[in-house]
Design an enzyme around this catalytic site. Structure first.
Site, PDB file in Angstrom:
ATOM      1  N   LYS A 153       0.988  -1.304   0.054  1.00 39.64           N
ATOM      2  CA  LYS A 153      -0.111   0.117  -0.133  1.00 39.64           C
ATOM      3  C   LYS A 153       0.887   1.187  -0.013  1.00 39.64           C
ATOM      4  O   LYS A 153       2.025   1.104   0.552  1.00 39.64           O
ATOM      5  CB  LYS A 153      -1.041  -0.068   1.169  1.00 39.64           C
ATOM      6  CG  LYS A 153      -1.631  -1.228   1.401  1.00 39.64           C
ATOM      7  CD  LYS A 153      -3.016  -1.271   0.587  1.00 39.64           C
ATOM      8  CE  LYS A 153      -3.887  -2.484   0.500  1.00 39.64           C
ATOM      9  NZ  LYS A 153      -5.151  -2.366  -0.160  1.00 39.64           N
ATOM     10  N   LYS A 196       1.900  -9.421  -1.623  1.00 39.83           N
ATOM     11  CA  LYS A 196       1.115  -9.422  -2.926  1.00 39.83           C
ATOM     12  C   LYS A 196       0.987  -7.938  -3.662  1.00 39.83           C
ATOM     13  O   LYS A 196       0.908  -6.985  -2.596  1.00 39.83           O
ATOM     14  CB  LYS A 196      -0.048  -9.909  -2.922  1.00 39.83           C
ATOM     15  CG  LYS A 196      -1.098  -9.450  -1.794  1.00 39.83           C
ATOM     16  CD  LYS A 196      -2.408 -10.277  -2.090  1.00 39.83           C
ATOM     17  CE  LYS A 196      -3.515  -9.686  -3.197  1.00 39.83           C
ATOM     18  NZ  LYS A 196      -3.890  -8.510  -3.158  1.00 39.83           N
ATOM     19  N   ASP A 206      -1.526  -5.210  -5.206  1.00 35.04           N
ATOM     20  CA  ASP A 206      -2.960  -5.074  -5.253  1.00 35.04           C
ATOM     21  C   ASP A 206      -3.751  -5.319  -6.472  1.00 35.04           C
ATOM     22  O   ASP A 206      -2.952  -5.655  -7.528  1.00 35.04           O
ATOM     23  CB  ASP A 206      -3.393  -3.657  -4.742  1.00 35.04           C
ATOM     24  CG  ASP A 206      -4.357  -3.522  -3.663  1.00 35.04           C
ATOM     25  OD1 ASP A 206      -5.244  -4.478  -3.621  1.00 35.04           O
ATOM     26  OD2 ASP A 206      -4.037  -2.797  -2.659  1.00 35.04           O
ATOM     27  N   GLU A 207      -5.014  -5.574  -6.319  1.00 41.00           N
ATOM     28  CA  GLU A 207      -5.886  -6.122  -7.546  1.00 41.00           C
ATOM     29  C   GLU A 207      -5.674  -5.251  -8.800  1.00 41.00           C
ATOM     30  O   GLU A 207      -5.789  -5.872 -10.109  1.00 41.00           O
ATOM     31  CB  GLU A 207      -7.122  -6.423  -7.185  1.00 41.00           C
ATOM     32  CG  GLU A 207      -8.011  -5.277  -6.906  1.00 41.00           C
ATOM     33  CD  GLU A 207      -7.753  -4.748  -5.513  1.00 41.00           C
ATOM     34  OE1 GLU A 207      -6.954  -5.417  -4.649  1.00 41.00           O
ATOM     35  OE2 GLU A 207      -8.352  -3.559  -5.115  1.00 41.00           O
ATOM     36  N   HIS A 211      -7.544 -13.360  -6.620  1.00 40.95           N
ATOM     37  CA  HIS A 211      -8.053 -12.280  -6.125  1.00 40.95           C
ATOM     38  C   HIS A 211      -9.520 -12.162  -6.754  1.00 40.95           C
ATOM     39  O   HIS A 211      -9.740 -12.716  -7.966  1.00 40.95           O
ATOM     40  CB  HIS A 211      -7.456 -10.991  -6.325  1.00 40.95           C
ATOM     41  CG  HIS A 211      -7.999  -9.788  -5.421  1.00 40.95           C
ATOM     42  ND1 HIS A 211      -9.029  -9.142  -5.684  1.00 40.95           N
ATOM     43  CD2 HIS A 211      -7.213  -9.025  -4.474  1.00 40.95           C
ATOM     44  CE1 HIS A 211      -8.986  -8.239  -4.711  1.00 40.95           C
ATOM     45  NE2 HIS A 211      -7.982  -8.331  -3.853  1.00 40.95           N
ATOM     46  N   LYS A 261     -13.216  -5.266   6.896  1.00 41.85           N
ATOM     47  CA  LYS A 261     -13.727  -3.948   5.957  1.00 41.85           C
ATOM     48  C   LYS A 261     -14.955  -4.453   4.920  1.00 41.85           C
ATOM     49  O   LYS A 261     -15.674  -3.509   4.458  1.00 41.85           O
ATOM     50  CB  LYS A 261     -12.811  -3.013   5.588  1.00 41.85           C
ATOM     51  CG  LYS A 261     -12.183  -3.553   4.114  1.00 41.85           C
ATOM     52  CD  LYS A 261     -10.955  -2.385   3.609  1.00 41.85           C
ATOM     53  CE  LYS A 261     -10.600  -3.149   2.271  1.00 41.85           C
ATOM     54  NZ  LYS A 261      -9.489  -2.125   1.749  1.00 41.85           N
TER      55      LYS A 261
HETATM   56  C1  CAP Z   1      -6.914  -5.415   1.424  1.00 40.01           C
HETATM   57  C2  CAP Z   1      -7.052  -5.489  -0.106  1.00 40.01           C
HETATM   58  C3  CAP Z   1      -7.940  -6.540  -0.688  1.00 40.01           C
HETATM   59  C4  CAP Z   1      -9.001  -6.972  -0.482  1.00 40.01           C
HETATM   60  C5  CAP Z   1     -10.131  -7.810  -1.041  1.00 40.01           C
HETATM   61  C6  CAP Z   1      -8.097  -4.223  -0.322  1.00 40.01           C
HETATM   62  O1  CAP Z   1      -6.393  -4.567   1.885  1.00 40.01           O
HETATM   63  O2  CAP Z   1      -5.985  -5.144  -0.691  1.00 40.01           O
HETATM   64  O3  CAP Z   1      -8.045  -6.163  -1.929  1.00 40.01           O
HETATM   65  O4  CAP Z   1      -8.949  -7.706   0.910  1.00 40.01           O
HETATM   66  O5  CAP Z   1     -11.304  -8.306  -0.742  1.00 40.01           O
HETATM   67  O6  CAP Z   1      -7.649  -3.292  -1.180  1.00 40.01           O
HETATM   68  O7  CAP Z   1      -9.113  -4.089   0.259  1.00 40.01           O
HETATM   69  P1  CAP Z   1      -6.573  -4.087   3.424  1.00 40.01           P
HETATM   70  P2  CAP Z   1     -11.581  -9.886  -0.535  1.00 40.01           P
HETATM   71  O8  CAP Z   1      -6.065  -4.916   4.221  1.00 40.01           O
HETATM   72  O9  CAP Z   1      -5.890  -2.458   3.645  1.00 40.01           O
HETATM   73  O10 CAP Z   1      -8.072  -3.908   3.599  1.00 40.01           O
HETATM   74  O11 CAP Z   1     -10.578 -10.251   0.287  1.00 40.01           O
HETATM   75  O12 CAP Z   1     -12.933  -9.639   0.511  1.00 40.01           O
HETATM   76  O13 CAP Z   1     -11.973 -10.363  -1.787  1.00 40.01           O
HETATM   77 MG    MG Z   2      -6.670  -4.899  -2.694  1.00 39.89          MG
END
Ligand code: CAP
Ligand code: MG
Length: 419
Positions: free
Chosen positions: A148, A174, A176-177, A264, A304
């Site tokens: 991040k 990892k 991010d998506e 993801h 979240k």
């Molecule tokens: C987590 C995360 C993931 C989410 C996806 C985000 O970051 O990178 O993409 O976990 O959701 O951007 O929110 P944080 P899920 O730890 O900063 O929240 O796993 O429910 O598919």
């Molecule tokens: Mg993410």
């Protein structure tokens, strides 16, 4: 065939049928039975008129064989589907039916896949045991982070942040998506630099460290990027399975690279979130296991993003067990030779959540902390240390508060987030 030919409440499915569990809400003025048989009709061999089809086609009609309040079960003869073709299967059982005027809402709740279809897919390459083996993590959960800020970091800073997280105790780092190969952080350069840091952290800590680089892109480009990861000795590739698509995921899995696949699920909530309509996360998880991802995001309950304890626990079992029992919202499944997928909990997590996650989802889990590591008052390195301390506390059965008295990084994290 008439709509009524698609319902037979005396029918007992054979081991060669694919079974779907649907929740049906008919439109105003439509009987439940009519809506149910139309779902079976449109998702198999029928259409809105009787087209006087040949006799042999009739045998392929799907059948509603159970109605329980708003839930129906439909049996599809396996000949309806091309083996080893995930998009083809979904175009029938999760295709036109969601848009039919005859239903106000329609939810595909779960599927039960027959043996011959199961065996036409490879399933995960490594599964839980394989991942634990190459990561050399015997029985604790794996911990990871998402670099991040999710977008915008330059390559050098991305790699440095990853390094700090590994040095502090993360096993996995990892992308991010939504990070691919943007101008500020190009794929090739990021991959090379971040893998260098993984090696450095491995040497320093004596632990295995893996970089889950996001290869999501147009299919040919995605394959080029995955090839490069293999050449540079990466342990994992990551793909956004919904936005890239099931065909792309199949292409990636069937290339049989050495790397494990991290899945993801970005965009899933567009069709999984409304409990009355669309496709459940359970079904997405089934398809992901079938095609062969090694780890899959399933939710956190406490973080979240939306997802109840019941839902997340049932998905956890669905992807991790060999034999899965039936519940109100789940069909039984014997996964046979298909390996288990390790569950990933991610989204809004911080060290204070570790006891809850391990209590409810077990030790076979990847816990990922983005903001919950990089947002530590003293930065990424200490954020990662705090997470590993929380895991140690739970493994030693010591309450976090007590453990934090002698572990300053955890103490600082809890003071910030557990107010
Ligand atoms: C987590 C995360 C993931 C989410 C996806 C985000 O970051 O990178 O993409 O976990 O959701 O951007 O929110 P944080 P899920 O730890 O900063 O929240 O796993 O429910 O598919
Ligand atoms: Mg993410």
């Amino acid at each position: 065939m008439k709509p009524s030919d698609f319902i037979d409440l005396n029918y007992s499915p054979t081991g060669k049928d694919l079974i779907c569990l649907f929740r049906v809400e008919p439109s105003r003025g439509v009987s439940f039975r009519k809506a149910a048989e139309t779902v079976a009709l449109e998702s198999s061999v029928g259409t809105w008129t009787d087209v006087h089809e040949k006799k042999y086609v009739r045998k392929l009609g799907a059948k509603v064989f159970s109605i329980n309040r708003d839930l129906i079960k439909v049996a599809y003869p396996e000949e309806l589907f091309e083996k080893g073709n995930a998009p083809n299967i979904l175009s029938s059982i999760a295709g036109n039916i969601f848009g039919m005027k005859i239903v106000r809402n329609l939810r595909l709740v779960d599927i039960k896949i027959p043996k011959d279809i199961l065996n036409s897919f490879p399933g995960p390459k490594y599964g839980i045991k394989g991942i634990r083996k190459f990561m050399k993590v015997k029985d604790r959960p794996l911990v990871g982070t998402i670099v991040k800020p999710k977008l915008g970091l330059k390559t050098k800073d991305h790699a440095e942040t990853a390094y700090e997280a590994w040095a502090g105790g993360c096993d996995l780092v990892k992308d991010d998506e939504n990070l691919a190969s943007q101008k500020f952080n190009k794929f090739e350069e990021r991959l090379a630099r971040t893998l260098e840091k993984a090696n450095k952290a491995e040497e320093q800590t004596g632990e295995k460290k893996a970089y889950l680089v996001n290869v999501t892109a147009e299919t040919k480009e995605m394959m080029k990027r995955a090839q490069l990861v293999e050449e540079l000795g990466g342990k994992y590739i990551m793909i956004d399975i919904v936005t890239a698509g099931f065909s792309a995921l199949q292409t990636l899995r069937e290339a049989n690279f050495k790397m494990a696949i991290h899945a993801h699920r970005a965009m899933h909530a567009a069709f999984t979130r409304n409990e009355k309509h669309g496709i459940s996360m359970m079904v997405l998880a089934d398809i992901a296991r079938l095609i062969g991802v090694d780890q899959l995001h399933i939710g956190t309950v406490v973080g979240k993003l939306e997802g109840s304890l019941k839902e997340v626990s049932e998905i956890n079992e669905e992807i991790e067990k060999k034999v899965v029992k039936k519940t109100h919202d789940r069909l039984s499944q014997n996964w046979g030779k298909i390996k288990p997928v390790i569950s990933v909990s991610s989204g809004g997590l911080q060290p204070g959540h570790v006891p809850y996650l391990m209590e409810h989802l077990g030790k076979d889990i990847v816990m990922q902390f983005g903001g919950g590591i990089h947002g530590h008052p003293k930065g990424t390195l200490r954020g990662a240390i705090a997470v590993r301390q929380a895991v140690d506390a739970v493994m030693q059965k010591i309450p976090l508060k007590k453990f934090s008295k002698n572990h300053i990084e955890l103490k600082e994290a809890l003071e910030l987030w557990e107010k």
